[in-house]
Enzyme design. Structure first.
Site, PDB file in Angstrom:
ATOM      1  N   ASP A 129      27.160 201.412  76.310  1.00 50.42           N
ATOM      2  CA  ASP A 129      28.422 200.680  76.447  1.00 50.42           C
ATOM      3  C   ASP A 129      28.145 199.201  76.706  1.00 50.42           C
ATOM      4  O   ASP A 129      27.134 198.676  76.217  1.00 50.42           O
ATOM      5  CB  ASP A 129      29.237 201.323  77.591  1.00 50.42           C
ATOM      6  CG  ASP A 129      30.736 201.254  77.346  1.00 50.42           C
ATOM      7  OD1 ASP A 129      31.270 200.133  77.353  1.00 50.42           O
ATOM      8  OD2 ASP A 129      31.364 202.307  77.127  1.00 50.42           O
ATOM      9  N   PRO A 163      29.237 198.986  95.084  1.00 52.31           N
ATOM     10  CA  PRO A 163      28.463 199.909  95.940  1.00 52.31           C
ATOM     11  C   PRO A 163      28.429 201.350  95.421  1.00 52.31           C
ATOM     12  O   PRO A 163      27.503 202.085  95.746  1.00 52.31           O
ATOM     13  CB  PRO A 163      29.182 199.843  97.298  1.00 52.31           C
ATOM     14  CG  PRO A 163      30.327 198.914  97.153  1.00 52.31           C
ATOM     15  CD  PRO A 163      30.290 198.265  95.809  1.00 52.31           C
ATOM     16  N   ASP A 207      18.833 192.647  81.570  1.00 49.66           N
ATOM     17  CA  ASP A 207      20.174 192.149  81.899  1.00 49.66           C
ATOM     18  C   ASP A 207      21.240 193.190  81.533  1.00 49.66           C
ATOM     19  O   ASP A 207      21.868 193.123  80.487  1.00 49.66           O
ATOM     20  CB  ASP A 207      20.436 190.834  81.155  1.00 49.66           C
ATOM     21  CG  ASP A 207      21.795 190.249  81.496  1.00 49.66           C
ATOM     22  OD1 ASP A 207      22.415 190.723  82.475  1.00 49.66           O
ATOM     23  OD2 ASP A 207      22.245 189.342  80.769  1.00 49.66           O
ATOM     24  N   HIS A 227      34.391 197.355  80.450  1.00 50.84           N
ATOM     25  CA  HIS A 227      34.532 198.671  79.808  1.00 50.84           C
ATOM     26  C   HIS A 227      33.433 199.642  80.264  1.00 50.84           C
ATOM     27  O   HIS A 227      33.706 200.777  80.660  1.00 50.84           O
ATOM     28  CB  HIS A 227      34.517 198.489  78.289  1.00 50.84           C
ATOM     29  CG  HIS A 227      34.855 199.718  77.510  1.00 50.84           C
ATOM     30  ND1 HIS A 227      33.886 200.563  77.009  1.00 50.84           N
ATOM     31  CD2 HIS A 227      36.045 200.255  77.148  1.00 50.84           C
ATOM     32  CE1 HIS A 227      34.474 201.564  76.358  1.00 50.84           C
ATOM     33  NE2 HIS A 227      35.783 201.397  76.431  1.00 50.84           N
ATOM     34  N   SER A 273      38.373 206.438  75.718  1.00 52.29           N
ATOM     35  CA  SER A 273      37.213 205.986  76.500  1.00 52.29           C
ATOM     36  C   SER A 273      37.172 206.603  77.881  1.00 52.29           C
ATOM     37  O   SER A 273      36.085 206.806  78.433  1.00 52.29           O
ATOM     38  CB  SER A 273      37.241 204.463  76.674  1.00 52.29           C
ATOM     39  OG  SER A 273      36.771 203.821  75.537  1.00 52.29           O
TER      40      SER A 273
END
Ligand SMILES: [Ca+2]
Ligand SMILES: [Ca+2]
Ligand SMILES: [Ca+2]
Ligand SMILES: [Ca+2]
Length: 479
Positions: free
Chosen positions: A162, A170, A189, A211, A359
């Site tokens: 994704d 957390p 990254d 997303h 989704s």
């Protein structure tokens, strides 16, 4: 709020029209909208002068580059699959014809471009207080809390292919797999952030940021002790391409994912992606993908693949969500299961947000698969299908205008799934009995290395452990 929704719908409509030309793989989040807002599904279009070559084992890519004068862009070494640039003078048609009769090339195809369907993050995700995340009704409806008395997903890994993940939240602390990776920028990254630029020039900046965080948080809520392997493959606009998706699927498989969450899809059927999904399924990885958000009577790919769990979205009451694709063609493009996808709250960078789309339905199912893998009741793709058949809630009466199998076997029920005793592992003939016929079926499957009998450590290695598991299941009989 109403203004925001209106903006969202109009943005979606414009984008959908544009996608007819641009085409491709999309992140499957929709806003709150009606079916009529989704005019055109994303199509598939090849990237300029990019092709993918799958070479036969042992063939060196350099030989092929020299032979045709191509430039290497990227590779999936474990599968001898390569992304190449070809000469601008070569048309797409010429590229596709070029390898006829070349004994070194197993398969070639153009690299399909990709585009998202998404509005801006601000429109897509309606911010909510963190407490609303835990108290939202979907958890009760699916029986998620009592299910956690049975399984929590411990020892399992869910790969989320994704936009990345907000590692600062957390809820993800200590849950991120060391193999988490980005195929968008620097490999390390994995942050679900944008670049502040409207890279796709459609008027919205970084519209798919959040997303992957939202999807990952939903999956982890169902399987709180699972490990997440974010694989950042969609960029901040929701873009990707067939090669990169394929690379991500094989990466997940090779790095030990048990479940792959694909809250994305495309109307283009790309053989490369379909084969990656098949390979994953044959190695015991459960691939779960979004049916798509265009209210169309067929799921997108790879959800439509018959070794992939294609997931449609329903409302909390089991009625189909107005945007969800469904399966009404009666053909091979199947939906496996449905799950809630309307107004689902999940984490987003910097907080929590509510959104809708197939989704959201996907990670609810992916998390459930992780619970059942922990329990040992899902070992093969066929076990997942059996779970759907045996435990889904029948919602046909709630959707009288749809054909019977339009929403797969029904609506996900997490509690029923985890309390299900499991499939009849030794019943290879599918007659709900274990008998001599199953032993006769077992022998050739075992000799040929079939995924159907790769019960223990399902990674394509058949050994004594698989044989012992079959025999013990045979002795135990059907549950
Ligand atoms: Ca944009
Ligand atoms: Ca951007
Ligand atoms: Ca049998
Ligand atoms: Ca095995």
């Amino acid at each position: 709020m109403m203004q925001t929704i209106a903006n969202l719908c109009s943005a979606f409509g414009r984008r959908s029209t544009a996608l007819l030309a641009a085409g491709g793989l999309i992140a499957a989040a929709a806003g709150i909208a009606h079916a009529t807002d989704f005019e055109d599904p994303p199509g598939g279009a090849p990237r300029v002068d990019e092709g993918v070559l799958e070479l036969l084992p042992g063939v060196d890519i350099q030989t092929i580059l020299d032979r045709y004068g191509f430039t290497l862009r990227d590779s999936i070494p474990s599968r001898n699959i390569h992304l190449v640039s070809f000469q601008p003078a070569l048309t797409d048609e010429q590229f596709e014809q070029l390898f006829i009769g070349d004994p070194d090339i197993d398969h070639s195809e153009l690299n399909f471009d990709a585009g998202d369907s998404g509005p801006s993050t601000g429109s897509l995700f309606f911010g909510v207080a963190p407490a609303e995340f835990d108290s939202q009704p979907v958890w009760n409806i699916l029986g998620v809390d009592p299910a956690h008395n049975v399984a929590t997903g411990a020892g399992t890994t869910i790969a989320v292919i994704d936009t990345g993940i907000d590692t600062a939240n957390p809820m993800f602390l200590g849950k991120i797999h060391p193999a988490a990776i980005s195929f968008i920028g620097a490999p390390t990254d994995i942050q679900d952030t944008g670049n502040g630029i409207n890279d796709d020039n459609e008027g919205l900046v970084d519209e798919m940021v959040g997303h992957g965080t939202w999807v990952s948080g939903i999956a982890l809520s169902v399987a709180p002790d699972a490990t997440l392997m974010p694989i950042r493959t969609l960029d901040d606009e929701g873009f990707s391409d067939a090669f990169t998706l394929t690379k991500a699927i094989y990466y997940a498989v090779d790095n030990g994912a048990d479940v792959i969450n694909l809250s994305l899809g495309s109307v283009a059927q790309v053989r490369l992606v379909e084969r990656a999904v098949d390979d994953a399924a044959n190695l015991g990885v459960i691939v779960v993908a979004a049916a798509g958000n265009h209210a169309l009577p067929a799921p997108e790919f790879p959800a439509a693949n018959n070794k992939c769990a294609g997931i449609a979205a329903v409302q909390l009451d089991g009625v189909i969500a107005p945007f969800s694709n469904y399966d009404a063609d009666g053909g091979g493009r199947t939906i496996t299961l449905s799950a809630p996808g309307m107004d689902i709250i999940g984490p987003i960078p910097g907080g929590y947000g509510r959104a809708s789309g197939t989704s959201a339905a996907v990670p609810l199912v992916a998390g459930t698969a992780a619970l059942l893998i922990e329990k040992g009741t899902i070992r093969r793709w066929s076990d997942f299908k059996e779970m759907a058949k045996k435990t889904a809630i029948d919602i046909r009466g709630l959707n009288p205008n749809l054909p019977n199998d339009a929403l797969g076997d029904g609506m996900l029920d997490v509690l029923s799934a985890v309390t299900w005793p499991g499939p009849c592992f030794a019943d290879l003939t599918g007659n709900d009995l274990v008998d001599l016929g199953d032993i006769q079926a077992f022998i050739p499957l075992f000799i040929s290395g079939s995924a159907e009998v790769d019960y223990v450590d399902p990674r394509g290695v058949l050994d004594l452990a698989d044989l012992q598991f079959f025999l013990q299941s045979f002795i135990n009989g059907c549950p």
